[in-house]
Design an enzyme around this catalytic site. Structure first.
Site, PDB file in Angstrom:
ATOM      1  N   ASP A  23       1.022  42.396 -30.486  1.00 44.54           N
ATOM      2  CA  ASP A  23       0.552  43.777 -30.341  1.00 44.54           C
ATOM      3  C   ASP A  23       1.493  44.644 -31.156  1.00 44.54           C
ATOM      4  O   ASP A  23       2.626  44.903 -30.744  1.00 44.54           O
ATOM      5  CB  ASP A  23       0.584  44.158 -28.846  1.00 44.54           C
ATOM      6  CG  ASP A  23       0.346  45.660 -28.621  1.00 44.54           C
ATOM      7  OD1 ASP A  23      -0.049  46.369 -29.567  1.00 44.54           O
ATOM      8  OD2 ASP A  23       0.564  46.105 -27.478  1.00 44.54           O
ATOM      9  N   LYS A  85       2.957  52.520 -37.965  1.00 43.99           N
ATOM     10  CA  LYS A  85       1.543  52.179 -37.804  1.00 43.99           C
ATOM     11  C   LYS A  85       0.632  53.346 -38.177  1.00 43.99           C
ATOM     12  O   LYS A  85      -0.506  53.148 -38.577  1.00 43.99           O
ATOM     13  CB  LYS A  85       1.316  51.784 -36.345  1.00 43.99           C
ATOM     14  CG  LYS A  85      -0.072  51.294 -36.026  1.00 43.99           C
ATOM     15  CD  LYS A  85      -0.098  50.788 -34.601  1.00 43.99           C
ATOM     16  CE  LYS A  85      -1.474  50.451 -34.125  1.00 43.99           C
ATOM     17  NZ  LYS A  85      -1.440  49.939 -32.740  1.00 43.99           N
ATOM     18  N   GLU A 188      -7.703  46.312 -30.178  1.00 45.59           N
ATOM     19  CA  GLU A 188      -6.855  46.417 -28.990  1.00 45.59           C
ATOM     20  C   GLU A 188      -7.665  46.455 -27.695  1.00 45.59           C
ATOM     21  O   GLU A 188      -7.327  45.766 -26.729  1.00 45.59           O
ATOM     22  CB  GLU A 188      -5.945  47.646 -29.116  1.00 45.59           C
ATOM     23  CG  GLU A 188      -4.848  47.407 -30.153  1.00 45.59           C
ATOM     24  CD  GLU A 188      -4.203  48.678 -30.669  1.00 45.59           C
ATOM     25  OE1 GLU A 188      -4.425  49.756 -30.092  1.00 45.59           O
ATOM     26  OE2 GLU A 188      -3.457  48.586 -31.668  1.00 45.59           O
ATOM     27  N   ASP A 210      -6.842  53.751 -23.197  1.00 46.84           N
ATOM     28  CA  ASP A 210      -5.511  53.388 -23.693  1.00 46.84           C
ATOM     29  C   ASP A 210      -4.728  54.650 -24.045  1.00 46.84           C
ATOM     30  O   ASP A 210      -4.971  55.286 -25.069  1.00 46.84           O
ATOM     31  CB  ASP A 210      -5.670  52.475 -24.922  1.00 46.84           C
ATOM     32  CG  ASP A 210      -4.320  52.028 -25.500  1.00 46.84           C
ATOM     33  OD1 ASP A 210      -3.266  52.565 -25.093  1.00 46.84           O
ATOM     34  OD2 ASP A 210      -4.329  51.138 -26.366  1.00 46.84           O
TER      35      ASP A 210
HETATM   36  P1  ADP Z   1       2.119  52.568 -27.827  1.00 47.07           P
HETATM   37  O1  ADP Z   1       0.934  51.688 -27.574  1.00 47.07           O
HETATM   38  O2  ADP Z   1       1.747  53.877 -28.442  1.00 47.07           O
HETATM   39  O3  ADP Z   1       3.208  51.866 -28.542  1.00 47.07           O
HETATM   40  P2  ADP Z   1       2.941  52.292 -25.029  1.00 47.07           P
HETATM   41  O4  ADP Z   1       1.709  51.759 -24.468  1.00 47.07           O
HETATM   42  O5  ADP Z   1       4.115  51.385 -25.156  1.00 47.07           O
HETATM   43  O6  ADP Z   1       2.692  53.039 -26.408  1.00 47.07           O
HETATM   44  O7  ADP Z   1       3.329  53.563 -24.123  1.00 47.07           O
HETATM   45  C1  ADP Z   1       4.497  54.280 -24.307  1.00 47.07           C
HETATM   46  C2  ADP Z   1       4.452  55.525 -23.471  1.00 47.07           C
HETATM   47  O8  ADP Z   1       4.344  55.193 -22.081  1.00 47.07           O
HETATM   48  C3  ADP Z   1       5.676  56.384 -23.632  1.00 47.07           C
HETATM   49  O9  ADP Z   1       5.311  57.738 -23.770  1.00 47.07           O
HETATM   50  C4  ADP Z   1       6.403  56.190 -22.298  1.00 47.07           C
HETATM   51  O10 ADP Z   1       7.178  57.317 -21.933  1.00 47.07           O
HETATM   52  C5  ADP Z   1       5.255  56.022 -21.343  1.00 47.07           C
HETATM   53  N1  ADP Z   1       5.646  55.372 -20.103  1.00 47.07           N
HETATM   54  C6  ADP Z   1       6.227  54.168 -19.959  1.00 47.07           C
HETATM   55  N2  ADP Z   1       6.503  53.925 -18.658  1.00 47.07           N
HETATM   56  C7  ADP Z   1       6.057  55.015 -17.964  1.00 47.07           C
HETATM   57  C8  ADP Z   1       6.049  55.384 -16.573  1.00 47.07           C
HETATM   58  N3  ADP Z   1       6.561  54.602 -15.649  1.00 47.07           N
HETATM   59  N4  ADP Z   1       5.511  56.575 -16.251  1.00 47.07           N
HETATM   60  C9  ADP Z   1       5.009  57.399 -17.188  1.00 47.07           C
HETATM   61  N5  ADP Z   1       4.989  57.118 -18.494  1.00 47.07           N
HETATM   62  C10 ADP Z   1       5.516  55.938 -18.887  1.00 47.07           C
HETATM   63 MG    MG Z   2      -0.561  50.426 -27.433  1.00 48.03          MG
END
Ligand code: ADP
Ligand code: MG
Length: 630
Positions: A23, A85, A188, A210
């Site tokens: 991913d 990305k 995705e 998502d």
């Molecule tokens: P991406 O797919 O864009 O790489 P992710 O799916 O990894 O992103 O999500 C990252 C986001 O999720 C960040 O903004 C992070 O602060 C938020 N996040 C992670 N854990 C929590 C949580 N426990 N509560 C709220 N937001 C969260």
């Molecule tokens: Mg993602």
């Protein structure tokens, strides 16, 4: 590069390790594999599986990736590249929105329209940055699986459902730089649905919500005979958890200014610190009713502490959450569905941990959402399952995606002949016949277009190629078959072949650069708005094209007509021919059609006289492409 001795018994029989499921995220990337029939995300020891999608290029040393790179963001922002990305497969025009927010410099490449990252002393491509992130995934896998790198050369990589040809091809090149052969790119949302085993659930329609760090995607999938199709996608490339952080930061900074008169946001270092504190506070509020926001800066005389309760936080982020719901409505509308038509809802992305998000989505769709899997890892798990399918470990699953915009060919009249329609399931195949425009024509140029508008000039040009070596023949006689093949990765292969001579030419579309999803939406909106006027313009263009074809044929055989037709027949033909010659200014389809019909009718006796002659072919074949003089 880490190399470890070969352990385990598999390695004795096979030199190829498992296919990796990766991913490649905007903020984080993960790698997973299928082991003993179950997907497993690989993490360093007991540590975190998330690899920050960040690469930093120190002036005086090799690039660093992941956590080490993230740590450099604060003091070396211009050489620390995150969000690669967003850049991959894009041109400068596509990135206008991003320019203001990125702390590093982008420049246009000399030869192409691709954007490059300018580090000051050198320039690097976004795919090289993505390549290093993918390399880090591969190295983590090698270390955790205790396999040598040479055995980890194959991967399934997930991409957003709306990624276009250019973005997918650039991702593939990035993988190549990391020594990975991409066996399949999977959307995705499709991967997430697969991770929940929804391919076996018997339910037919799935919404995948998502919400990540900086992007929001809503996809509606349909399961038919164990196969997922993407019915529609919607979203916002600038909406995510970062905005939640900003909401906290802005509110607290305003209060700090009120209390101490210090504008903390004006200092980049303070802003970075406040952003981290805000994110920590936000995460705490996902599992507690209140959380403390503490910020001290003795140098500037700031000592701030505030307890934020979840209601206050909800109030700050409610407008952002509402925007995600608006996107949900749009995606449903686009697929001609209502919330009741959705059978399963899957939550993906770290920001779906925010209780308000969960509650709002459940309420919108009127059902409980799937959230039992870690929303950070669910896409990687799905990628590993797809890798297992390709490796023969999992059966009965085949994944499909759709193309976001129609693909076609420009005609001589300036209209578009669409071969693959928008939302067609990938892979897709289509064929259409064309012929030549004038006698003795030995080459035909094909221009490949993407878009919904009826006229070629309003669509995006993806590339062009020339079919040469057609033996000289009368116009309309050559039969050129054009085949479009949009492969499983969304890459378009076009082949043209002249059937009689076997002359052929092909192109794999090398798009100049990709489209942003806003642009896709704008193009669609334009198409709707202009649908009616486009249709008339297209009709008129087509009619003029047909008219000039028939006129040309008549003109060519006027001598034959004068010799062979009766006086009345000849008079009618000559009149019709004159009317047709005067028709070039007519812009209404009705009168044009009348003139064309009359000319065709008047030309019947001539066509009979020319039996066995090619003229009839020229009259009949209308899909003629642009002429090239050689
Ligand atoms: P991406 O797919 O864009 O790489 P992710 O799916 O990894 O992103 O999500 C990252 C986001 O999720 C960040 O903004 C992070 O602060 C938020 N996040 C992670 N854990 C929590 C949580 N426990 N509560 C709220 N937001 C969260
Ligand atoms: Mg993602």
């Amino acid at each position: 590069m880490i190399e470890l001795p070969i352990l385990g018994q598999d390695s004795a029989e096979s030199t190829e390790g498992p296919i990796l499921g990766i991913d490649l995220g905007t903020t984080h990337s993960l790698v997973a594999v299928l082991q003993h029939g179950a997907p497993r995300v690989l993490a360093e020891g007991e540590g975190n599986a998330l690899i920050p999608s960040v690469v930093s290029y120190p002036q005086d040393g090799p690039p660093v990736v992941g956590k080490a790179a993230l740590a450099r963001a604060g003091f070396d922002p211009q050489r620390t590249i995150y969000s690669c990305k967003r850049l991959v497969g894009r041109g400068m025009d596509d990135l206008r929105d991003e320019l203001a927010t990125l702390p590093y410099q982008l420049v246009e490449a000399d030869d192409r329209e691709m954007a490059l990252i300018d580090l000051g002393d050198r320039r690097i491509t976004p795919q090289e940055v993505c390549g290093r992130v993918l390399s880090a995934c591969r190295e983590l896998a090698a270390s955790e699986l205790k396999l040598p790198m040479e055995q980890l050369t194959r991967a399934v990589i997930t991409v957003p459902a709306y990624f276009d040809d250019a973005q997918r091809q650039a991702t593939r090149r990035a993988a190549k730089l990391a020594g990975l052969d991409v066996l399949r790119m999977v959307g995705e949302p499709t991967a997430a649905a697969l991770a929940y085993g929804l391919d076996k659930s018997g339910s037919s329609r799935v919404a995948v919500f998502d919400l990540g760090g900086g992007t929001f995607d809503l996809s509606i999938l349909e399961l038919q005979d164990g196969v997922f199709r993407v019915l529609s996608t919607s979203g916002d490339t600038h909406l995510g958890g970062d905005d939640f952080d900003r909401a906290i930061m802005v509110n607290c900074a305003a209060e700090i200014q009120q209390q101490s008169g210090v504008d903390v946001l004006s200092d980049p270092g303070a802003r970075a610190a406040l952003r981290l504190i805000s994110e920590r506070t936000k995460k705490a509020l996902s599992s507690a009713e209140e959380a403390d926001f503490v910020y001290h800066d003795p140098d500037r005389g700031v000592a701030y502490r505030r307890t934020i309760d979840w209601r206050t936080f909800q109030g700050w982020v409610a407008p952002l959450v509402q925007r995600t719901l608006d996107s949900c409505s749009m995606a449903l509308q686009d697929a001609d569905l209502t919330p009741e038509d959705i059978h399963e809802v899957v939550l993906v992305g770290g920001s779906t941990r925010v209780p308000l998000v969960k509650a709002a989505v459940s309420q919108f769709f009127g059902r409980t959402c799937h959230d039992s899997l870690d929303p950070d890892t669910v896409v990687a798990l799905g990628a590993a399952i797809q890798a297992g399918v390709l490796g023969g470990q999992v059966q009965n699953a085949l994944l499909l995606d759709v193309t976001p915009l129609s693909l076609g060919i420009a005609t001589a009249e300036g209209t578009v002949s669409k071969l693959i329609l928008r939302n067609a399931t990938i892979p897709a195949m289509a064929k259409e016949g064309f012929t030549t425009f004038v006698d003795g024509q030995t080459a035909v140029k094909f221009t490949i277009l993407q878009g919904e508008r009826e006229l070629a000039k309003d669509c995006r040009e993806l590339g062009e190629f020339v079919l040469r070596g057609i033996p000289p023949m009368p116009a309309g006689l050559p039969q050129v078959g054009v085949r479009f093949h949009l492969d499983a990765d969304g890459v378009l292969h076009v082949r043209a072949k002249e059937e009689r001579s076997g002359a052929s030419a092909a192109i794999t579309v090398k798009p100049k650069h990709g489209l942003t999803d806003e642009e896709v939406e704008t193009m669609l909106a334009d198409a709707w708005e202009n649908a009616e006027s486009d249709l008339v313009t297209r009709q008129v263009a087509d009619l003029h094209g047909q008219l000039s074809n028939v006129r040309r044929a008549v003109e060519k055989h006027l001598e034959v007509a004068r010799k062979n037709l009766g006086p009345q027949e000849l008079e009618r033909l000559e009149e019709a021919y004159e009317d047709a010659s005067d028709a070039s200014d007519i812009t209404e389809p009705g009168p044009l059609k009348g003139i064309l019909d009359e000319l065709e009718t008047a030309a019947h006796p001539l066509a009979e006289a020319l039996m066995n002659h090619v003229a009839s072919d020229a009259v009949r074949n209308r899909n003629v492409t642009e002429l090239i003089d050689e």
